[in-house]
Scaffold this motif. Structure first.
Motif, PDB file in Angstrom:
ATOM      1  N   ILE A  82     -46.728 209.505  61.983  1.00 13.36           N
ATOM      2  CA  ILE A  82     -46.822 209.681  60.530  1.00 13.36           C
ATOM      3  C   ILE A  82     -45.745 210.629  60.033  1.00 13.36           C
ATOM      4  CG2 ILE A  82     -48.268 210.496  58.627  1.00 13.36           C
ATOM      5  CD1 ILE A  82     -50.708 209.632  60.309  1.00 13.36           C
ATOM      6  N   VAL A  88     -50.839 205.030  55.877  1.00 12.23           N
ATOM      7  CA  VAL A  88     -51.862 205.450  56.829  1.00 12.23           C
ATOM      8  C   VAL A  88     -53.232 205.004  56.337  1.00 12.23           C
ATOM      9  CG1 VAL A  88     -52.895 207.428  58.005  1.00 12.23           C
ATOM     10  CG2 VAL A  88     -50.489 207.513  57.316  1.00 12.23           C
ATOM     11  N   LEU A 145     -51.586 202.475  61.114  1.00  8.72           N
ATOM     12  CA  LEU A 145     -50.343 203.141  60.700  1.00  8.72           C
ATOM     13  C   LEU A 145     -49.262 202.083  60.580  1.00  8.72           C
ATOM     14  CD1 LEU A 145     -48.597 205.674  60.259  1.00  8.72           C
ATOM     15  CD2 LEU A 145     -48.472 205.920  62.736  1.00  8.72           C
TER      16      LEU A 145
END
Length: 146
Positions: A82, A88, A145
């Motif tokens: 991330i 996300v 993700l």
């Protein structure tokens, strides 16, 4: 999830904000020019208040222009860790790490656009799919993700 489309929505919303702020600044300046009076101190106080409002609007405008310019550095490719430009999904919602903008809708899904400097953005930064974070005394699991 189409990250390019999400980025376009963010750019559009920031462009709208910038246009609105520019319009408000112009209108406030115009009203300041129309406030001619022979009242002396009251005129100066009113003029100073209008100038402060223009300054506040200008600060907001500069922040939005800076945010829009920062979007140029976002990579829309899928991420493994991330960072800036990550989409996300946690058990609490969808988050796009870019600029502080709030909620948008893409593909009929609510996505919260947050900056890396925000408390949640900071908690998510550098994490991977499957990891857990604690935010506001609530645990969130990173489920996806992009």
């Amino acid at each position: 999830m189409n990250k390019v489309e999400i980025l376009q929505i963010i750019q559009f919303k920031l462009s709208e904000k910038i246009q609105n702020l520019e319009k408000m600044i112009a209108e406030t300046r115009a009203s300041n020019n129309e406030t001619k009076s022979s009242m002396g101190d009251k005129y100066e106080t009113s003029r100073e208040m209008v100038q402060q409002e223009i300054n506040n609007l200008q600060i907001q405008l500069n922040e939005n222009v800076k945010a829009k310019n920062s979007l140029k550095f976002i990579n829309a490719n899928p991420h493994q860790i991330i960072g800036l430009g990550s989409l996300v999904e946690t058990n609490k919602g969808l988050f796009y790490i870019a600029v502080s903008l709030g909620e948008i809708v893409s593909d009929k899904k609510k996505i919260f656009v947050i900056s890396t400097e925000s408390p949640l953005g900071t908690a998510l930064f550098g994490k991977k799919k499957g990891e857990e974070i604690s935010f506001n005394n609530t645990k969130q699991i990173i489920q996806n993700l992009w």
